[in-house]
Design a protein around this motif. Sequence first.
Motif, PDB file in Angstrom:
ATOM      1  N   ILE A 256       0.842  -1.204   0.000  1.00 19.58           N
ATOM      2  CA  ILE A 256       0.000   0.000   0.000  1.00 19.58           C
ATOM      3  C   ILE A 256       0.877   1.254   0.000  1.00 19.58           C
ATOM      4  CG2 ILE A 256      -1.690   1.337   1.327  1.00 19.58           C
ATOM      5  CD1 ILE A 256      -2.801  -1.367   2.374  1.00 19.58           C
ATOM      6  N   HIS A 257       1.948   1.227   0.790  1.00 23.09           N
ATOM      7  CA  HIS A 257       2.873   2.365   0.855  1.00 23.09           C
ATOM      8  C   HIS A 257       3.440   2.677  -0.538  1.00 23.09           C
ATOM      9  CE1 HIS A 257       6.020   4.876   2.896  1.00 23.09           C
ATOM     10  NE2 HIS A 257       6.691   4.577   1.789  1.00 23.09           N
ATOM     11  N   GLU A 258       3.943   1.638  -1.209  1.00 28.80           N
ATOM     12  CA  GLU A 258       4.553   1.876  -2.525  1.00 28.80           C
ATOM     13  C   GLU A 258       3.505   2.283  -3.560  1.00 28.80           C
ATOM     14  OE1 GLU A 258       7.572   2.371  -2.483  1.00 28.80           O
ATOM     15  OE2 GLU A 258       8.002   1.386  -0.573  1.00 28.80           O
ATOM     16  N   GLY A 260       1.108   4.232  -2.886  1.00 27.68           N
ATOM     17  CA  GLY A 260       0.971   5.677  -2.675  1.00 27.68           C
ATOM     18  C   GLY A 260       1.988   6.461  -3.487  1.00 27.68           C
ATOM     19  N   HIS A 261       3.241   5.999  -3.456  1.00 31.66           N
ATOM     20  CA  HIS A 261       4.274   6.645  -4.287  1.00 31.66           C
ATOM     21  C   HIS A 261       3.925   6.530  -5.772  1.00 31.66           C
ATOM     22  CE1 HIS A 261       7.211   7.617  -1.217  1.00 31.66           C
ATOM     23  NE2 HIS A 261       7.246   6.387  -0.772  1.00 31.66           N
ATOM     24  N   ALA A 262       3.544   5.300  -6.163  1.00 27.34           N
ATOM     25  CA  ALA A 262       3.286   5.042  -7.581  1.00 27.34           C
ATOM     26  C   ALA A 262       2.088   5.835  -8.081  1.00 27.34           C
ATOM     27  CB  ALA A 262       3.062   3.548  -7.799  1.00 27.34           C
ATOM     28  N   HIS A 286       6.196  13.309  -1.789  1.00 27.07           N
ATOM     29  CA  HIS A 286       6.055  11.907  -2.191  1.00 27.07           C
ATOM     30  C   HIS A 286       5.663  11.048  -0.995  1.00 27.07           C
ATOM     31  CE1 HIS A 286       6.459   9.558  -5.768  1.00 27.07           C
ATOM     32  NE2 HIS A 286       7.195  10.490  -6.339  1.00 27.07           N
ATOM     33  N   GLU A 287       6.407  11.219   0.084  1.00 30.40           N
ATOM     34  CA  GLU A 287       6.155  10.399   1.260  1.00 30.40           C
ATOM     35  C   GLU A 287       4.789  10.725   1.891  1.00 30.40           C
ATOM     36  OE1 GLU A 287       8.116   7.962   1.721  1.00 30.40           O
ATOM     37  OE2 GLU A 287       7.650   7.202   3.710  1.00 30.40           O
ATOM     38  N   SER A 288       4.297  11.922   1.678  1.00 33.41           N
ATOM     39  CA  SER A 288       2.957  12.238   2.202  1.00 33.41           C
ATOM     40  C   SER A 288       1.913  11.354   1.528  1.00 33.41           C
ATOM     41  CB  SER A 288       2.612  13.714   1.996  1.00 33.41           C
ATOM     42  OG  SER A 288       2.263  14.005   0.644  1.00 33.41           O
ATOM     43  N   GLN A 289       2.119  11.044   0.257  1.00 33.07           N
ATOM     44  CA  GLN A 289       1.162  10.198  -0.450  1.00 33.07           C
ATOM     45  C   GLN A 289       1.269   8.750   0.032  1.00 33.07           C
ATOM     46  OE1 GLN A 289      -1.098  11.929  -2.672  1.00 33.07           O
ATOM     47  NE2 GLN A 289      -0.053  13.320  -1.291  1.00 33.07           N
ATOM     48  N   SER A 290       2.495   8.230   0.122  1.00 34.11           N
ATOM     49  CA  SER A 290       2.645   6.837   0.563  1.00 34.11           C
ATOM     50  C   SER A 290       2.156   6.670   2.001  1.00 34.11           C
ATOM     51  CB  SER A 290       4.100   6.409   0.433  1.00 34.11           C
ATOM     52  OG  SER A 290       4.949   7.259   1.168  1.00 34.11           O
ATOM     53  N   ARG A 291       2.405   7.674   2.827  1.00 33.05           N
ATOM     54  CA  ARG A 291       2.043   7.561   4.238  1.00 33.05           C
ATOM     55  C   ARG A 291       0.544   7.684   4.478  1.00 33.05           C
ATOM     56  NH1 ARG A 291       4.981   5.262   8.283  1.00 33.05           N
ATOM     57  NH2 ARG A 291       6.894   4.860   7.159  1.00 33.05           N
ATOM     58  N   THR A 410      13.005  13.649   5.075  1.00 36.17           N
ATOM     59  CA  THR A 410      11.812  13.792   4.219  1.00 36.17           C
ATOM     60  C   THR A 410      10.747  12.760   4.585  1.00 36.17           C
ATOM     61  OG1 THR A 410      12.559  12.331   2.397  1.00 36.17           O
ATOM     62  CG2 THR A 410      13.243  14.636   2.321  1.00 36.17           C
ATOM     63  N   TYR A 411      11.153  11.657   5.254  1.00 37.35           N
ATOM     64  CA  TYR A 411      10.150  10.697   5.726  1.00 37.35           C
ATOM     65  C   TYR A 411       9.247  11.342   6.784  1.00 37.35           C
ATOM     66  CZ  TYR A 411      12.732   6.817   3.531  1.00 37.35           C
ATOM     67  OH  TYR A 411      13.331   5.962   2.651  1.00 37.35           O
ATOM     68  N   SER A 412       9.861  12.070   7.708  1.00 39.79           N
ATOM     69  CA  SER A 412       9.054  12.711   8.749  1.00 39.79           C
ATOM     70  C   SER A 412       8.236  13.859   8.175  1.00 39.79           C
ATOM     71  CB  SER A 412       9.947  13.238   9.873  1.00 39.79           C
ATOM     72  OG  SER A 412      10.384  12.164  10.675  1.00 39.79           O
TER      73      SER A 412
HETATM   74 ZN    ZN Z   1       8.171   5.847   0.992  1.00 40.08          ZN
END
Ligand code: ZN
Length: 492
Positions: A256-258, A260-262, A286-291, A410-412
Amino acid sequence: MKNDAFAEVMAHARQTVALEQVMGRLGWDQETMMPRGAAEQRGEEMAALEGILHARRSDPRLAGLLDAAEAPDPAAAAQLREVARGHSRAVKVPGTLAQEIARVTSVAQGIWAQARAAEDVAAFLPTLAEVVRLKREEGAALAQGGDAYDALVDDYEPGMTGADIAAMFGAMRPRLVALRERILGSGRQPKPLDGSFSADSQMRLARDLAGAFGYDWSRGRLDMAVHPFSSGSGHDVRITTRVSEADPFNCFYSTIHEVGHAAYEQGVDPDYLLTPIGKGVSMGVHESQSRIYENQLGRSRAFTGWLHGQMRERFGEFGIASADDFFATVNRVQPGFIRTESDEVHYNLHIMMRFDLERALMRGDLQVADLQAAWNDRFKADFGVAVDRPSHGMLQDVHWSVGLFGYFPTYSLGNVYAGCLHKALRADQPGLDADLARGDLSAATGWLREKVQRHGALYEPRQVIAQAIGTQPSEVPLLEYLETKFGQIYGL
Ligand code: ZN
């Protein structure tokens, strides 16, 4: 004449972007399909392509063309901004250094993987020292007298500095630590998942989850990787996952996380295909979408209720009968060693630690030889547990071996942006939970596509989030979301 210059910049950029996509696919291949014996050769191949990319980005003709070009509309202005950013960065870094970084980091990845498998820090240190030396050199070249770490962060998150990140962490840390203490002191702990879940059935459900979250299979594929990632843009966006029969959540939530990126890369306005703005604008966005796909949506009470039913249908009874208990199990809080397996409460504490360590490494305040001790001391202080082996400590993440210094924060930032987007999404869609409870993500993902994904790099990172939520982003919505959710699960 001015429009001719713009057309020439765009024609030049289109080929550069196409070659960047080829480079990305080489990286994808390296982590999914490539035979191990090809590592050295691949390093040379990637260095050769990096040399061509660097020469294109720093092409002296571009400076004149960028001066002469006039943008007919805001999208064109954003295109020029992105080309100018790439050009100004490339001219500061010598081509030989860029190629050396590409070669060394490509080979270093294999050395890191072997050292991690063998629990052998000493086998990795000389390579890591080399990567650190090259990245410090690159940071210094980019910073031109400024802070080398800031210059590297800017690569992943334009406009953000180490001081901005430190301030954000300063605001987050006390509330996260307090929440963590209350949870661990609550005397409650949800049941962990128990049993064995067939790999084939996991992969079938993972594919269904990817589809439910809007992954376009006609422009993508799913493969296995040690560390799941997504790769590519436009009409070729690939995702990877991993499977452990004892831990199906790893497979489902990595997928699901990936996705979000895709979805971000697949969702960019098709008019921007193979142009500088035809991709996600920054790693934080980007990470906001995967998260938000993974956590705020995928680990919500409503959606886990649907997932619980799916798992019982496919795997039979697995010892967690009620949907409320299943929700608690999915969101179990535990101080673990591994960042990628961390719960939402501990996750940002892992990042804060990486941020302080890598900033010290780039500034020369910490030497590679002292990294393991610094890591282990800090982990014990923050998590209350002693690191028991290197693969649970400084060898766990691939990032530093491939030269990704400045990337971790950028993850946080992505978590913070996801918190903001989630609050705005809920305000806009009162029926969200009813949809999620049916496994229907279409309205939520449609909202994210409309507000964020379709814009690609049209707007600056903070700007696209601010426009989506109608106010300036802050860490407060994320903290409130965490306190409410985990307060409920742990009866705080
Ligand atoms: Zn990610």
